[in-house]
Design an enzyme around this catalytic site. Structure first.
Site, mmCIF file in Angstrom:
data_model
loop_
_atom_site.group_PDB
_atom_site.id
_atom_site.type_symbol
_atom_site.label_atom_id
_atom_site.label_comp_id
_atom_site.label_asym_id
_atom_site.label_seq_id
_atom_site.Cartn_x
_atom_site.Cartn_y
_atom_site.Cartn_z
ATOM 1 N N HIS A 134 26.701 74.338 31.973
ATOM 2 C CA HIS A 134 26.013 74.235 30.670
ATOM 3 C C HIS A 134 24.669 73.939 30.744
ATOM 4 O O HIS A 134 23.734 74.584 29.748
ATOM 5 C CB HIS A 134 26.693 73.494 29.779
ATOM 6 C CG HIS A 134 27.982 73.720 29.010
ATOM 7 N ND1 HIS A 134 27.984 74.979 28.240
ATOM 8 C CD2 HIS A 134 29.256 73.297 28.931
ATOM 9 C CE1 HIS A 134 29.271 75.157 27.666
ATOM 10 N NE2 HIS A 134 30.007 73.817 28.310
ATOM 11 N N ARG A 186 42.589 62.786 25.242
ATOM 12 C CA ARG A 186 41.930 63.939 25.471
ATOM 13 C C ARG A 186 42.732 65.184 24.779
ATOM 14 O O ARG A 186 44.103 65.311 24.908
ATOM 15 C CB ARG A 186 41.708 64.323 27.050
ATOM 16 C CG ARG A 186 41.043 65.467 27.392
ATOM 17 C CD ARG A 186 41.105 65.433 28.869
ATOM 18 N NE ARG A 186 40.597 66.820 29.495
ATOM 19 C CZ ARG A 186 40.768 67.232 30.676
ATOM 20 N NH1 ARG A 186 40.991 66.348 31.527
ATOM 21 N NH2 ARG A 186 40.147 68.554 30.965
ATOM 22 N N GLU A 229 30.462 79.101 25.847
ATOM 23 C CA GLU A 229 31.643 78.890 26.610
ATOM 24 C C GLU A 229 31.844 79.896 27.623
ATOM 25 O O GLU A 229 32.324 79.502 28.814
ATOM 26 C CB GLU A 229 32.443 78.116 25.698
ATOM 27 C CG GLU A 229 32.418 76.809 25.009
ATOM 28 C CD GLU A 229 32.111 75.859 25.888
ATOM 29 O OE1 GLU A 229 32.357 75.835 27.174
ATOM 30 O OE2 GLU A 229 31.314 74.895 25.271
ATOM 31 N N TYR A 278 37.325 64.918 24.755
ATOM 32 C CA TYR A 278 37.038 66.227 25.530
ATOM 33 C C TYR A 278 37.263 65.786 27.072
ATOM 34 O O TYR A 278 37.160 64.734 27.410
ATOM 35 C CB TYR A 278 35.851 66.913 25.145
ATOM 36 C CG TYR A 278 35.947 67.272 23.783
ATOM 37 C CD1 TYR A 278 36.518 68.809 23.374
ATOM 38 C CD2 TYR A 278 35.417 66.417 22.637
ATOM 39 C CE1 TYR A 278 36.576 69.062 22.187
ATOM 40 C CE2 TYR A 278 35.257 67.145 21.394
ATOM 41 C CZ TYR A 278 35.888 68.295 21.166
ATOM 42 O OH TYR A 278 35.889 68.563 19.872
ATOM 43 N N GLY A 279 37.398 67.000 27.733
ATOM 44 C CA GLY A 279 37.316 66.851 29.283
ATOM 45 C C GLY A 279 35.884 66.392 29.463
ATOM 46 O O GLY A 279 35.604 65.343 30.392
ATOM 47 N N GLY A 280 34.996 67.062 28.935
ATOM 48 C CA GLY A 280 33.741 66.805 29.354
ATOM 49 C C GLY A 280 32.832 67.297 28.360
ATOM 50 O O GLY A 280 33.409 68.230 27.317
ATOM 51 N N MET A 281 31.525 66.619 28.120
ATOM 52 C CA MET A 281 30.672 67.301 26.937
ATOM 53 C C MET A 281 29.247 67.018 27.816
ATOM 54 O O MET A 281 28.850 66.369 28.383
ATOM 55 C CB MET A 281 30.582 66.262 25.802
ATOM 56 C CG MET A 281 29.699 66.744 24.908
ATOM 57 S SD MET A 281 29.926 68.246 24.168
ATOM 58 C CE MET A 281 28.263 68.945 23.820
ATOM 59 N N GLU A 282 28.534 68.529 27.613
ATOM 60 C CA GLU A 282 27.260 68.744 28.364
ATOM 61 C C GLU A 282 26.254 68.244 27.858
ATOM 62 O O GLU A 282 25.135 68.700 27.742
ATOM 63 C CB GLU A 282 27.398 70.145 28.524
ATOM 64 C CG GLU A 282 27.015 71.022 27.285
ATOM 65 C CD GLU A 282 28.115 71.310 26.408
ATOM 66 O OE1 GLU A 282 29.187 70.821 26.467
ATOM 67 O OE2 GLU A 282 28.213 72.431 25.680
ATOM 68 N N ASP A 293 35.449 73.140 14.223
ATOM 69 C CA ASP A 293 36.499 72.413 14.973
ATOM 70 C C ASP A 293 37.661 72.991 14.648
ATOM 71 O O ASP A 293 38.577 72.786 15.669
ATOM 72 C CB ASP A 293 36.562 70.907 14.492
ATOM 73 C CG ASP A 293 35.597 69.944 15.013
ATOM 74 O OD1 ASP A 293 35.137 70.153 16.379
ATOM 75 O OD2 ASP A 293 35.046 69.175 14.508
ATOM 76 N N HIS A 335 31.636 72.768 35.283
ATOM 77 C CA HIS A 335 31.637 73.312 34.196
ATOM 78 C C HIS A 335 30.458 72.702 33.167
ATOM 79 O O HIS A 335 29.598 73.498 32.755
ATOM 80 C CB HIS A 335 32.902 73.082 33.581
ATOM 81 C CG HIS A 335 32.917 73.723 31.908
ATOM 82 N ND1 HIS A 335 33.238 75.032 31.804
ATOM 83 C CD2 HIS A 335 32.404 73.236 30.767
ATOM 84 C CE1 HIS A 335 33.112 75.076 30.442
ATOM 85 N NE2 HIS A 335 32.743 74.171 29.944
ATOM 86 N N GLU A 336 30.560 71.557 33.107
ATOM 87 C CA GLU A 336 29.316 70.746 32.376
ATOM 88 C C GLU A 336 28.008 70.944 33.251
ATOM 89 O O GLU A 336 27.037 71.397 32.328
ATOM 90 C CB GLU A 336 29.760 69.216 32.309
ATOM 91 C CG GLU A 336 31.042 68.897 31.706
ATOM 92 C CD GLU A 336 31.555 69.684 30.295
ATOM 93 O OE1 GLU A 336 30.630 70.317 29.577
ATOM 94 O OE2 GLU A 336 32.620 70.006 30.177
ATOM 95 N N TYR A 368 36.602 80.652 25.456
ATOM 96 C CA TYR A 368 36.236 80.147 26.882
ATOM 97 C C TYR A 368 36.722 81.346 27.942
ATOM 98 O O TYR A 368 36.035 81.869 28.589
ATOM 99 C CB TYR A 368 36.876 79.202 27.268
ATOM 100 C CG TYR A 368 36.448 77.814 26.771
ATOM 101 C CD1 TYR A 368 36.855 77.360 25.552
ATOM 102 C CD2 TYR A 368 35.657 76.790 27.661
ATOM 103 C CE1 TYR A 368 36.202 76.085 25.002
ATOM 104 C CE2 TYR A 368 35.273 75.550 26.974
ATOM 105 C CZ TYR A 368 35.519 75.542 25.689
ATOM 106 O OH TYR A 368 35.195 74.044 25.356
HETATM 107 N N1 BES Z 1 31.121 71.875 24.986
HETATM 108 C C1 BES Z 1 32.579 71.726 25.549
HETATM 109 C C2 BES Z 1 32.894 70.395 24.584
HETATM 110 C C3 BES Z 1 33.186 70.868 23.077
HETATM 111 C C4 BES Z 1 33.325 72.139 22.621
HETATM 112 C C5 BES Z 1 33.264 69.956 22.517
HETATM 113 C C6 BES Z 1 33.171 72.377 21.290
HETATM 114 C C7 BES Z 1 33.042 69.779 21.034
HETATM 115 C C8 BES Z 1 33.136 71.390 20.433
HETATM 116 C C9 BES Z 1 32.704 71.210 27.011
HETATM 117 O O1 BES Z 1 31.939 71.852 27.817
HETATM 118 C C10 BES Z 1 33.971 71.976 27.381
HETATM 119 O O2 BES Z 1 34.031 72.963 27.304
HETATM 120 N N2 BES Z 1 35.030 71.100 28.196
HETATM 121 C C11 BES Z 1 36.171 71.478 28.501
HETATM 122 C C12 BES Z 1 36.222 71.251 29.996
HETATM 123 C C13 BES Z 1 36.035 72.574 30.467
HETATM 124 C C14 BES Z 1 36.358 72.618 31.952
HETATM 125 C C15 BES Z 1 36.701 73.702 30.028
HETATM 126 C C16 BES Z 1 37.300 70.352 27.811
HETATM 127 O O3 BES Z 1 36.885 69.441 27.313
HETATM 128 O O4 BES Z 1 38.444 70.597 28.165
HETATM 129 ZN ZN ZN Z 2 32.004 73.867 28.082
#
Ligand code: BES
Ligand code: ZN
Length: 614
Positions: A296, A566, A315, A264-268, A372, A292-293, A380
């Site tokens: 959260h 990613r 989201e 992922y880009g990030g995980m909170e 998933d 973003h994180e 989002y």
């Molecule tokens: N919580 C999500 C990542 C996630 C969602 C992991 C569902 C597993 C299942 C995280 O906060 C997220 O949204 N990441 C985005 C970045 C964001 C700037 C839209 C990503 O990974 O791209």
């Molecule tokens: Zn998110």
């Protein structure tokens, strides 16, 4: 009795609830597993509870103990990605609702664990030490520990982890002691209640450097300088979040920069956001992921979706707050600009699933569905657009921002579903502003927004001030395919463009018919797009080229999808390469050759994308 709808857990959440989880783990980098025990503090919700059913996935449970005595347990048959229900029979039924008791499970994870990726030394920056990291959202916590793996259950947790390498977790670090044999035991406590999907761990050759009054960035020593530089805005983001909402709850906000296979880009993860190293663009052009994180911390972590069917509340709200934060820092035009990018991502997701697909609803039905498989930009961006639309309809930020804060105060440390969210929206607007604003709310077709499929029912008409230059340039290229006048283009066209403007320009191009290869060639020569470091720009450029089956880009695509994992980038690129002329074998061969590199979740989805698995 909680009586909630929760199709993605096998545990008996209507009979018992976990209040605290203690984890005691020893990491084995030789066997790639965790072993030890979990102690659950439980409370009965109804009279006469005689069993506890927990979620597990590929766990080897060896012993169950109830209040100090051995208890019988059986592992039920596996139900696809939902895993196997572990039923512990209590020696005698618990008479009264509201009774607290403890359950201990001795167990270890197995090689099929989907929650952890283990990396060989060769897969790390430093090449000398192994590494592991977890990813539990949405339903992988059950592969880490037997638990009630539903976001409706919020609990505190503590952990003691014995490891030869530094351990970090989504909690406050409370101590470390020597355990002999070159091992240490690291202790953690998460004192704010969280859903199980926010439990997280990483271990490896990690160093930390302070980047703010409550923030340390962690990563391998090889990237610490660039990481510390890239994330200097962190404190500003947190402080802006506090201005908009409530005081930051979690004590610390640390960042962990993961190895490139992080999906992922990030995980909170609370107290410790996990981020992809593709954010290290060298120019801070990708730090909105950190905003973003951080958002959260309120939306998702403090106020949590009741089940994955209301994932949009996590989201959609988070994107909304993220854009409020960056908008406050860089101006409203910036907020409008990133919303345009979001709209495009939304359109692509809706097209991919199909306009009538149930996956395009905000409030989904996940009966028998792995969350998933429904992951996309829809929760989002359709979620963001609903909130943005409400903000506009009720009379703008002055009316809406107090509500946003009240929403957090109302549901802090609780869970929320779509109906409760809507009821409180009405309640707040009515009691604060009266019937006039309620009448405005009534003009919104909530049923269509929440339960309808496809694109949102309202076109947001974002302000295009920052996008106009990008659109104009794209139109010029579009026309050039007829008039063939390439002299009108020069490097100056994009020399003042920010990374975001380059993205919007390229996105506009991908919406048009494919460009002839000669034009793509010229565009690259002038704008040097193949060598851009910002991962989002690189991704959009490669997408544009693949849509035109421009074969010169293929080796670059192979390079990009094998040096980072990613999913936002690798999944569409694999799909496009697979579809492109002379690309399908290359896509499959590349994947097969680098299969080990990918995170198990990413691997599964890529295999579906390129037809290796159903
Ligand atoms: N919580 C999500 C990542 C996630 C969602 C992991 C569902 C597993 C299942 C995280 O906060 C997220 O949204 N990441 C985005 C970045 C964001 C700037 C839209 C990503 O990974 O791209
Ligand atoms: Zn998110």
């Amino acid at each position: 009795m909680c009586g909630i709808r929760e199709p993605n857990t096998l545990s008996n959440i209507d009979q018992v609830k976990t209040t605290h989880l203690h984890l005691d783990w020893t990491i084995s980098f030789e066997k790639n597993l965790l072993s030890g025990h979990a102690i659950l503090d439980l409370i009965s919700l109804v009279d006469g509870v005689d069993k506890v059913v927990l979620d597990t996935s590929f766990l080897e449970v060896t012993k169950a103990t109830f209040d100090g005595k051995d208890a019988k347990f059986t592992m039920g048959e596996r139900q696809g990605t939902f895993g196997s229900p572990l039923t512990v029979t209590l020696p005698n039924a618990i008479e009264k609702a509201g009774t607290s008791f403890k359950l201990r499970l001795d167990y270890s994870t197995t090689e099929k664990c989907t929650a952890i990726q283990y990396l060989k030394p060769s897969q790390t920056e430093g090449k000398k030490h192994p590494y592991l990291f977890s990813q539990c959202e949405p339903i992988h916590a059950r592969a880490l520990a037997p638990c009630q793996d539903s976001p409706s259950i919020k609990l505190t947790y503590s952990a003691d982890v014995t490891s030869p390498l530094q351990v970090v977790m989504s909690a406050l670090h409370t101590g470390v002691k020597d355990s002999g044999n070159g091992q240490k035991t690291y202790s953690f406590e998460q004192r704010t209640t969280i859903p199980s999907y926010l439990i997280a761990i990483a271990a490896g050759n990690l160093v930390g450097r302070e980047i703010g009054p409550r923030s340390t960035v962690w990563c391998e020593p090889e990237v610490i300088d660039s990481a510390a530089w890239e994330f200097t805005d962190t404190e500003k983001f947190i402080a802006t979040g506090e201005e908009l909402l409530t005081p930051y709850e979690w004590g610390r906000y640390d960042l962990l920069v993961l190895p490139p296979s992080f999906p992922y880009g990030g995980m909170e993860n609370p107290c410790l956001t996990f981020v992809t190293p593709t954010l290290l663009a060298g120019d801070k052009s990708a730090v909105d992921v950190v905003a973003h994180e951080i958002a959260h911390s309120w939306m998702g972590n403090l106020v949590t979706t009741e089940s994955w069917e209301h994932f949009w509340l996590n989201e959609g709200w988070t994107v909304f707050v993220e854009r409020k934060i960056t908008g406050r820092m860089h101006g409203e035009a910036e907020r409008q600009f990133s919303s345009i990018i979001g709209w495009k991502a939304l359109k692509e997701s809706v097209e991919l699933f199909g306009h009538d697909s149930p996956a395009t609803r905000l409030n989904t039905d996940l009966t028998g569905i792995d969350p998933d498989d429904y992951f996309s930009s829809i929760p989002y961006e359709k979620g963001f657009n609903l909130l943005y639309h409400i903000e506009k309809v009720v009379g703008g930020p002055k009316i809406f921002e107090p509500y946003m804060k009240a929403h957090v105060e109302k549901f802090a440390s609780k869970t929320v579903n779509t109906e409760q969210w809507k009821a409180y929206l009405y309640e707040f607007m009515e009691k604060t502003y009266g019937q006039e604003v309620v009448d405005k709310l009534n003009t919104i077709d909530f049923e269509l927004w929440l339960r309808g499929t496809g694109m949102p029912p309202v076109d947001p008409q974002f302000d295009t001030t920052l996008a106009d230059a990008c659109y104009k340039l794209a139109d010029k290229w579009d026309k050039a395919r007829e008039d063939k006048d390439l002299k009108q283009f020069s490097p100056i066209d994009v020399s003042t463009f920010t990374a975001t403007q380059k993205i919007v320009f390229l996105e506009r191009m991908t919406d048009m018919d494919s460009l002839p290869h000669a034009l793509l060639n010229k565009m690259d020569e002038l704008y040097q797009l193949t060598t851009v470091r910002n991962a989002d720009v690189r991704f959009r450029w490669q997408q544009l080229c693949l849509q035109a089956s421009y074969e010169r880009i293929y080796p670059e695509v192979v390079k990009f999808v094998t040096e980072q994992g990613r999913m936002k980038f690798v999944r569409p690129l694999y799909r496009l390469l697979y579809k492109a002329k002379n690309g399908s074998d290359l896509a499959r061969d590349t994947y097969m050759k680098h299969r080990d590199f990918y995170h198990p979740i990413a691997g599964q989805l890529i295999e579906k994308d390129i037809g290796i698995k159903q």
